[in-house]
Design an enzyme around this catalytic site. Sequence first.
Site, PDB file in Angstrom:
ATOM      1  N   GLU A 108       3.924   1.335   2.040  1.00  0.00           N
ATOM      2  CA  GLU A 108       5.064   0.585   2.486  1.00  0.00           C
ATOM      3  C   GLU A 108       6.070   1.612   0.940  1.00  0.00           C
ATOM      4  O   GLU A 108       7.279   0.254   1.060  1.00  0.00           O
ATOM      5  CB  GLU A 108       4.441  -1.179   2.243  1.00  0.00           C
ATOM      6  CG  GLU A 108       3.647  -1.761   2.724  1.00  0.00           C
ATOM      7  CD  GLU A 108       2.607  -0.909   3.412  1.00  0.00           C
ATOM      8  OE1 GLU A 108       1.448  -0.584   2.920  1.00  0.00           O
ATOM      9  OE2 GLU A 108       2.635  -0.638   4.688  1.00  0.00           O
ATOM     10  N   GLU A 162      -3.824 -10.442   1.348  1.00  0.00           N
ATOM     11  CA  GLU A 162      -2.442 -10.329   3.051  1.00  0.00           C
ATOM     12  C   GLU A 162      -2.707 -12.283   3.755  1.00  0.00           C
ATOM     13  O   GLU A 162      -1.496 -12.920   3.748  1.00  0.00           O
ATOM     14  CB  GLU A 162      -2.824  -9.636   3.743  1.00  0.00           C
ATOM     15  CG  GLU A 162      -2.067  -8.177   3.570  1.00  0.00           C
ATOM     16  CD  GLU A 162      -3.552  -7.717   2.596  1.00  0.00           C
ATOM     17  OE1 GLU A 162      -4.022  -8.448   2.705  1.00  0.00           O
ATOM     18  OE2 GLU A 162      -3.389  -6.215   2.141  1.00  0.00           O
ATOM     19  N   GLY A 198      -4.901 -25.063  12.390  1.00  0.00           N
ATOM     20  CA  GLY A 198      -5.503 -25.357  11.866  1.00  0.00           C
ATOM     21  C   GLY A 198      -6.310 -24.463  10.874  1.00  0.00           C
ATOM     22  O   GLY A 198      -7.353 -24.549  10.826  1.00  0.00           O
ATOM     23  N   GLY A 224       0.937  -1.742   0.610  1.00  0.00           N
ATOM     24  CA  GLY A 224      -0.183  -0.164  -0.345  1.00  0.00           C
ATOM     25  C   GLY A 224       0.743   1.590  -0.020  1.00  0.00           C
ATOM     26  O   GLY A 224       1.901   0.907   0.017  1.00  0.00           O
ATOM     27  N   SER A 225       0.488   2.724   0.250  1.00  0.00           N
ATOM     28  CA  SER A 225       0.887   3.445  -0.081  1.00  0.00           C
ATOM     29  C   SER A 225       2.015   3.195   1.054  1.00  0.00           C
ATOM     30  O   SER A 225       3.422   3.738   1.263  1.00  0.00           O
ATOM     31  CB  SER A 225       0.605   4.758   0.030  1.00  0.00           C
ATOM     32  OG  SER A 225      -1.113   4.580   1.218  1.00  0.00           O
ATOM     33  N   HIS A 264       0.677  -3.953   4.568  1.00  0.00           N
ATOM     34  CA  HIS A 264      -0.009  -2.655   5.127  1.00  0.00           C
ATOM     35  C   HIS A 264      -0.597  -2.558   5.946  1.00  0.00           C
ATOM     36  O   HIS A 264      -2.393  -2.993   6.119  1.00  0.00           O
ATOM     37  CB  HIS A 264      -0.972  -2.688   3.421  1.00  0.00           C
ATOM     38  CG  HIS A 264      -1.374  -0.878   3.599  1.00  0.00           C
ATOM     39  ND1 HIS A 264      -0.457  -0.029   3.406  1.00  0.00           N
ATOM     40  CD2 HIS A 264      -3.113  -0.929   2.574  1.00  0.00           C
ATOM     41  CE1 HIS A 264      -1.446   1.051   3.467  1.00  0.00           C
ATOM     42  NE2 HIS A 264      -3.323   0.903   2.905  1.00  0.00           N
ATOM     43  N   HIS A 267      -7.035 -31.512  20.836  1.00  0.00           N
ATOM     44  CA  HIS A 267      -8.264 -31.067  20.102  1.00  0.00           C
ATOM     45  C   HIS A 267     -10.031 -31.150  20.152  1.00  0.00           C
ATOM     46  O   HIS A 267     -10.303 -30.447  20.777  1.00  0.00           O
ATOM     47  CB  HIS A 267      -8.147 -31.162  18.052  1.00  0.00           C
ATOM     48  CG  HIS A 267      -9.328 -30.317  17.769  1.00  0.00           C
ATOM     49  ND1 HIS A 267      -8.745 -30.428  16.237  1.00  0.00           N
ATOM     50  CD2 HIS A 267      -9.798 -29.350  17.978  1.00  0.00           C
ATOM     51  CE1 HIS A 267     -10.468 -29.679  15.533  1.00  0.00           C
ATOM     52  NE2 HIS A 267     -10.416 -29.345  16.613  1.00  0.00           N
TER      53      HIS A 267
END
Length: 526
Positions: free
Chosen positions: A28, A47, A400, A25-26, A70, A280
């Site tokens: 970065e 992402e 998971g 993004g700007s 970002h 789990h």
Amino acid sequence: MPSVRRLSHEFLERQGLTTFFGNPGSNELPFLADLPDGFRYVLGLHEGAVLGMADGYAQATGRPALVNLHAASGSGNAMGALTNAVASRTPLVIVAGQQVRSAVGPEANLASVDAPALMKPLVGWAAEPACAQDVPRALAQAVFEARLQQRPTYLSVPYDDWDAEAGANALPVLDRRVQRASAPSAEQGRLLAERVASARRPALVLGGDIDTAGLFDDAVRLAERLGGPVWAAPSLFRLPFPNRHPLFRGVLPAGIAPVSRAFEGHDLVLVLGAPVFRYHEHLPGPYLPEGTRLVQVTEDASAAARAPMGEALVADPGAVIDLLLKTLDSPSGPVGAYRPAPEPPTAEGPRLHPEEVFAALRDEMPEDTAYVVESTSTNSAWWRQMDLRRPGSYYFPAAGGLGFGLPGAVGVALAQPDRPVVGVIGDGSANYGVTALWTAAQHRVPVTFVLLRNGTYGALRWFGGLLGVPDAPGLDIPGLDFTRIAEGYGVPARQVTGAGELRAALAERTDHPRLLQVDTELTTPA
Ligand SMILES: Cc1ncc(C[n+]2csc(CCOP(=O)(O)OP(=O)(O)O)c2C)c(N)n1
Ligand SMILES: [Mg+2]
């Protein structure tokens, strides 16, 4: 005096961190300006996929990977995928862009208010440097913390910092070396060797960390010396031992009572490179049978601290294996031959039984194939058919969190271009990281995706039965055609019908990504 950016790039280069996984993004862009030759930026379209690819890449290279996200929105999108990287102890260095310093307080658009706090519960270390001159040191800390703690770290950097002058005191960071050594003391080693040598029926439990640390073959030597059964720790994310070895008893079920039952009759359980344990299903019972002693060796201090039972030694499992090999006598006889896989059941009708798919992979793919698996209802079918004898053969989302498998396969294949890589992906799982298909196509990553289409969240159907919720809504996912989705992202794809056609397709070697969609029967994970 160099700029903060120049110095930071040079530091990353010296540390061998030249591959970025990102979605910019700007905020970065100023960090990415003037990247030296040899740097590579692998763009992901979401992402979650960026993080999954970096996770696979870092696990397969055994080194930290750089992730560029970002601000708060990009970091937020990556968080689900981050849970897996935390659980697999993957060293990721996440650098996120921040608004210019003067704009954070007034909360200008794209300011990430209290950026470290956003990530802190997940990552091992998170910071935003207090001034521009501290950025190179903080970046080095992010890299070293990731390596030492084997966890993701997070650094938020206001984008006006990159052009600032570094300052003379920032230069020594270029020459820093930070290493770790953690062998047991002589006394600790003596006690441990005594415990193991005096056990009448010892059992070994190995965690994913064993494969991560490159100790797969050492674990075999230790097991053969002990001569007792070997299990993989529950909720397995890397295979630490050949799964058809005569001493291997499989992956421990992820419930308290069945784990305890498995240890019945053993006076000592030695756990190497695993938490005790990542259960789990809630299946209550005693943690251990009466008369069973448990000793855990792990480098993960917090895993040692939070275990509900047993003794723990926070040390390098590799050093402990060496020590035991030196002190233990050889076993009395040979351990026997590798166990062959059973004939797979054949399905009636046009769908394949998942075991037929896995038998085809086992027979048609080269022995050194690395598999990234994210198909949840086929877990027991997988272990019944596969024959994995090499280190780094198996990856699974460690917490998971779906969305690792497809991007993770791309990351593993980018890290190991000479090794065949197959992503075994469920029709539900594929949707959480599907944009990585685009990255695979753009980089011509030679990964084969075997897409298992059973039309449902199969594992959740099974869980519904376990939890007494047989009629839960939202479990079926009809109407998805991944051949068309993949083609849209630029990955050649086809529907495969019948075991013969699948075997023939797998036997073809390609130098680009491809997707094979197979309609499969519903099975249960256990
Ligand atoms: C990010 C995320 N969302 C939801 C879930 C819950 N979940 C666990 S298994 C599963 C079904 C996966 O379906 P599929 O990939 O088709 O595999 P199958 O069980 O059918 O083999 C879901 C949705 C999860 N683990 N992670
Ligand atoms: Mg499914």
